[in-house]
Design a protein around this motif. Structure first.
Motif, short mmCIF file in Angstrom:
data_model
loop_
_atom_site.label_atom_id
_atom_site.label_comp_id
_atom_site.label_asym_id
_atom_site.label_seq_id
_atom_site.Cartn_x
_atom_site.Cartn_y
_atom_site.Cartn_z
N ASP A 228 0.83 -1.22 0.00
CA ASP A 228 0.00 0.00 0.00
C ASP A 228 0.86 1.26 0.00
N VAL A 229 1.77 1.31 -0.95
CA VAL A 229 2.72 2.42 -1.01
C VAL A 229 2.02 3.77 -1.19
N ALA A 230 0.89 3.78 -1.91
CA ALA A 230 0.18 5.04 -2.15
C ALA A 230 -0.29 5.68 -0.85
N ASN A 231 -0.49 4.88 0.18
CA ASN A 231 -0.96 5.41 1.46
C ASN A 231 0.14 5.39 2.52
N GLY A 232 1.38 5.50 2.09
CA GLY A 232 2.47 5.64 3.05
C GLY A 232 3.09 4.33 3.50
N GLY A 233 2.65 3.20 2.93
CA GLY A 233 3.26 1.93 3.29
C GLY A 233 4.62 1.78 2.63
N HIS A 234 5.39 0.83 3.12
CA HIS A 234 6.70 0.55 2.52
C HIS A 234 6.98 -0.93 2.64
N ARG A 235 7.79 -1.45 1.72
CA ARG A 235 8.18 -2.85 1.81
C ARG A 235 9.08 -3.07 3.02
N ALA A 303 15.49 13.39 9.15
CA ALA A 303 16.12 13.37 7.82
C ALA A 303 15.98 12.01 7.14
N SER A 304 15.12 11.15 7.66
CA SER A 304 15.01 9.78 7.13
C SER A 304 13.60 9.51 6.59
N PRO A 305 13.43 8.39 5.89
CA PRO A 305 12.09 8.01 5.40
C PRO A 305 11.23 7.30 6.45
N VAL A 306 11.75 7.13 7.67
CA VAL A 306 11.01 6.43 8.72
C VAL A 306 10.01 7.39 9.38
N ARG A 307 8.80 6.93 9.62
CA ARG A 307 7.87 7.73 10.44
C ARG A 307 8.09 7.35 11.90
N TYR A 308 8.63 8.30 12.67
CA TYR A 308 8.96 8.03 14.06
C TYR A 308 7.80 8.35 14.99
N THR A 309 7.61 7.49 15.98
CA THR A 309 6.64 7.74 17.04
C THR A 309 7.41 7.67 18.35
N LEU A 310 7.48 8.80 19.05
CA LEU A 310 8.31 8.94 20.24
C LEU A 310 7.44 9.26 21.44
N ARG A 311 7.84 8.77 22.61
CA ARG A 311 7.13 9.15 23.84
C ARG A 311 8.11 9.84 24.77
N LEU A 312 7.74 11.06 25.14
CA LEU A 312 8.59 11.84 26.05
C LEU A 312 8.50 11.27 27.46
N LYS A 313 9.65 11.20 28.12
CA LYS A 313 9.68 10.65 29.48
C LYS A 313 9.72 11.77 30.52
N ALA A 314 9.30 11.43 31.74
CA ALA A 314 9.37 12.36 32.86
C ALA A 314 10.84 12.69 33.15
N ASP A 323 2.51 13.66 25.33
CA ASP A 323 3.82 13.01 25.43
C ASP A 323 4.22 12.28 24.15
N VAL A 324 3.26 11.92 23.31
CA VAL A 324 3.58 11.12 22.12
C VAL A 324 3.68 12.04 20.91
N VAL A 325 4.82 11.99 20.25
CA VAL A 325 5.10 12.86 19.11
C VAL A 325 5.37 11.99 17.89
N VAL A 326 4.69 12.29 16.78
CA VAL A 326 4.96 11.62 15.51
C VAL A 326 5.78 12.56 14.65
N VAL A 327 6.95 12.09 14.21
CA VAL A 327 7.81 12.92 13.36
C VAL A 327 7.76 12.32 11.96
#
Ligand SMILES: [Zn+2]
Ligand SMILES: [Zn+2]
Length: 372
Positions: A228-235, A303-314, A323-327
């Motif tokens: 489903d590359v058209a919707n942001g998927g990748h092999r 700077a990468s093709p990865v969609r990152y999902t990060l959680r900020l810690k205390a 706390d959750v950031v999608v880059v």
């Protein structure tokens, strides 16, 4: 809309004009930045099929897909034993598919010669890549085929070890034959991700037996449709942390196990290797303090093709986000940090939610602005 307006005000206030951004990059292209030490992050797919085994396309289509994805290398790995199209496409020369792909690839994508040794369990399916003659693997005794592939300089790995047709409960387990092959260094890696599937039992096997951690597409149809590359998927691919972009460097790096599987946006690998990829991808920039406050504006860039999902810690907390950031791939996020931090004291402790460093474990790391 209010959020958008506020965002624009922040950008204007701190002089980060939208016009200064690069033109939007094609997020499909797997173009990873170099690591801090100058190493490369090379996306490779070590498991593909065409009509020369049980795939649905001619090899030139495989090459075009690889170019569109920006792969550094793609292995041609037709089944040796399983030839369902043989009546229509006789296949006496098992190097033919590799030859056809190599002829159209030119210098854009490295085409790696390979084959899938396709047996019942044990040992199941084993890919041999960087081989020199697939015809020599057409032998009855599977151990002879495996030794021959090794003698050709091949890198060998266990495919989809959790496959429910060979392991009905979906859990990968080593059998005595594979244990012998690993002990004799005749088997060098294991797929933890294949096509649509991820296996934490396969990851456990890789970690416990010092095997390379691999992700592959095992594509038979079309990459665009299956992922489903058209919707942001990748092999699913393997990121090879190699010093240079050559076949020898890729093979040596695979043998050294310096790999990360990238599957459904998740980075799967040993902690140090996943951290190399994350640190090459993400950077933190301090902006200015919001007027008449001690709230600091910052940017988190990817700077990468990865969609990152990060959680900020205390104990850190954002002013403008939970706390959750999608880059996003090749993108950035504007954030504001509470608590009176300054550009000098800024640091953020994140859990990388889209990472797996061992079964049920994620990577955590601290990001700071680059010095200078
Ligand atoms: Zn297979
Ligand atoms: Zn396959």
């Amino acid at each position: 809309m209010r959020g958008l307006a506020a965002g624009i005000l922040v950008w204007v206030a701190f002089g980060w004009s939208a016009g200064a951004h690069e033109a939007a990059r094609n997020p499909r292209l797997m173009d990873f930045p170099a690591t801090a030490s100058g190493g490369l992050i090379l996306p490779v797919d070590l498991h593909t099929h065409s009509v020369f085994s049980d795939g649905s396309v001619w090899p030139d289509i495989r090459v075009q897909e690889a170019k569109r994805d920006g792969l550094t290398a793609m292995a041609v790995t037709e089944h040796i034993e399983y030839q369902p199209h043989a009546a229509d496409i006789p296949h006496p020369d098992r190097n033919r598919s590799f030859k056809l792909a190599s002829d159209v690839a030119k210098s854009d994508v490295l085409i790696i010669a390979g084959a899938e040794i396709t047996r019942d369990m044990p040992p199941g399916h084993i890919n041999a890549v960087f081989i020199t003659d697939a015809n020599a693997l057409k032998v009855d005794n599977v151990e002879v085929a495996i030794r021959t592939a090794n003698a050709q300089g091949g890198f060998l790995f266990w495919n989809h070890p959790y496959w429910h047709r060979q392991s009905p409960d979906g859990i990968a387990r080593l059998n005595p034959l594979q244990e012998r092959l690993i002990a004799a260094r005749l088997l060098h890696g294991v797929e933890v991700a294949n096509g649509e599937d991820y296996s934490e039992s396969a990851l456990r096997i890789a970690l416990d037996n010092n095997l390379a951690i691999l992700g592959t597409s095992d594509i038979h149809g079309l990459i665009d449709w299956d992922f489903d590359v058209a919707n942001g998927g990748h092999r699913a691919v393997t990121l090879v942390l190699a010093p240079t972009r050559t076949p020898a460097a890729i093979r040596d790096t695979l043998r050294a196990g310096r790999t990360v599987a990238w599957f459904k946006q998740t980075l799967i690998g040993r902690p140090a290797h996943v951290e190399e990829v994350v640190r090459a991808s993400l950077s933190l920039e301090a902006g200015d303090v919001v007027e008449k406050s001690r709230v600091l504006a910052i940017k988190l860039k990817n700077a990468s093709p990865v969609r990152y999902t990060l959680r900020l810690k205390a104990p850190q907390a954002f002013y403008n986000m939970g706390d959750v950031v999608v880059v996003p791939p090749y993108g950035e996020v504007a954030l504001q940090v509470t608590g009176g931090v300054t550009p000098q004291t800024l640091q953020l402790d994140f859990e990388v939610l889209n990472s797996i460093t061992a079964p049920k474990q994620t990577l955590s790391l601290t990001l700071k602005p680059k010095a200078g």
